[in-house]
Design a protein around this motif. Structure first.
Motif, short mmCIF file in Angstrom:
data_model
loop_
_atom_site.label_atom_id
_atom_site.label_comp_id
_atom_site.label_asym_id
_atom_site.label_seq_id
_atom_site.Cartn_x
_atom_site.Cartn_y
_atom_site.Cartn_z
N LYS A 94 -0.98 -7.87 1.36
CA LYS A 94 -2.31 -7.48 1.86
C LYS A 94 -2.28 -7.37 3.39
N LYS A 103 -7.32 -5.09 -2.03
CA LYS A 103 -6.73 -6.40 -2.30
C LYS A 103 -5.46 -6.22 -3.12
N SER A 105 -3.45 -8.09 -6.34
CA SER A 105 -3.67 -9.09 -7.40
C SER A 105 -2.61 -8.98 -8.48
N THR A 151 -6.95 -1.11 -5.40
CA THR A 151 -6.38 -2.44 -5.55
C THR A 151 -4.97 -2.29 -6.07
#
Length: 239
Positions: A94, A103, A105, A151
């Motif tokens: 990030k 983000k 994840s 993301t």
């Protein structure tokens, strides 16, 4: 029978949908997925949240759930364990990618690939961005607003991801590690159906990786080749 949602993926063709990285886990779990290959399909389905009592889910967007018949509590506990283990890498990526991604994840939506890029629930998918950019009167100077927040979801079982996490734990901040992390982004971007937005930087990274694999000390150009002088006509005629 266990499917409680209707899953769909939009693409340029049936073949593109079938080969999509987003189909890996769904295919291995024998999940039925609708292929939307007509440009109007994705426009229409965005306003449809459920059908026949079943929730509609885009497999290329955030929040994908119920893609298998495994115990949900086990899935959550496993995901938390992966999240704790891979915190060094998600934090490093990030920071490195900045505003390229919203983000980073952990995901269990892919089976064989190291990473994918997904968009928000209400953002444009990669396919929709492609359609909008290809409109006959599209203004290339006004297309930035089309880009949805993305993301990066990483596959914790992939060896590339596992090794990058070990490097992140060791605090490795060399250019080589940075290039590898960026290549993870580059491949995920293209594999997820998006367009490479900075081809110059991408090419420079690829050249540096090639330099390392070829054990080249430098990418400075070699000297010009020496061209033999031409013999004059008199010497060729024997004087």
């Amino acid at each position: 029978e266990w499917q409680t949602s209707i899953f769909y993926i939009a693409g340029e063709s049936v073949e593109a949908c079938e080969k999509s990285v987003f189909m890996e886990k769904l295919r291995s779990n024998d999940v039925e997925v609708l292929y939307l290959v007509d440009p109007i399909d994705e426009y229409a389905i965005q306003n449809l949240t459920e059908f026949d009592g079943k929730k509609l889910q885009a497999v290329t967007k955030e929040g994908l759930t119920n893609i298998g018949d495994e115990d949900e509590d086990l899935i959550k506990r496993r995901e938390q364990a992966y999240k704790d283990t891979f915190k060094p890498l998600t934090k490093m990526l990030k920071k490195l990618y900045g505003d390229k991604v919203e983000k980073v994840s952990i995901t269990q939506r892919i089976a064989n690939s190291p990473a994918v890029l997904v968009t928000s629930q209400y953002g444009y998918s990669a396919n929709m961005e492609r359609i909008m950019r290809s409109q006959a009167f599209a203004d290339s100077g006004r297309t930035d607003y089309l880009q949805s927040r993305r993301t990066m979801e990483i596959n914790p079982r992939h060896p590339i991801v596992a090794e990058l996490n070990r490097l992140a734990e060791d605090g490795d901040s060399t250019e080589s590690t940075s290039d590898l992390a960026w290549l993870l982004y580059d491949t995920a971007l293209l594999n997820s159906g998006f367009t490479q937005d900075d081809p110059t930087s991408f090419a420079e990274r690829m050249y540096r990786v090639m330099q390392g694999n070829l054990n080249l000390e430098s990418l400075e150009l070699e000297p010009e080749i020496e061209v033999p002088e031409e013999e004059d006509d008199d010497s060729m005629d024997g004087g």
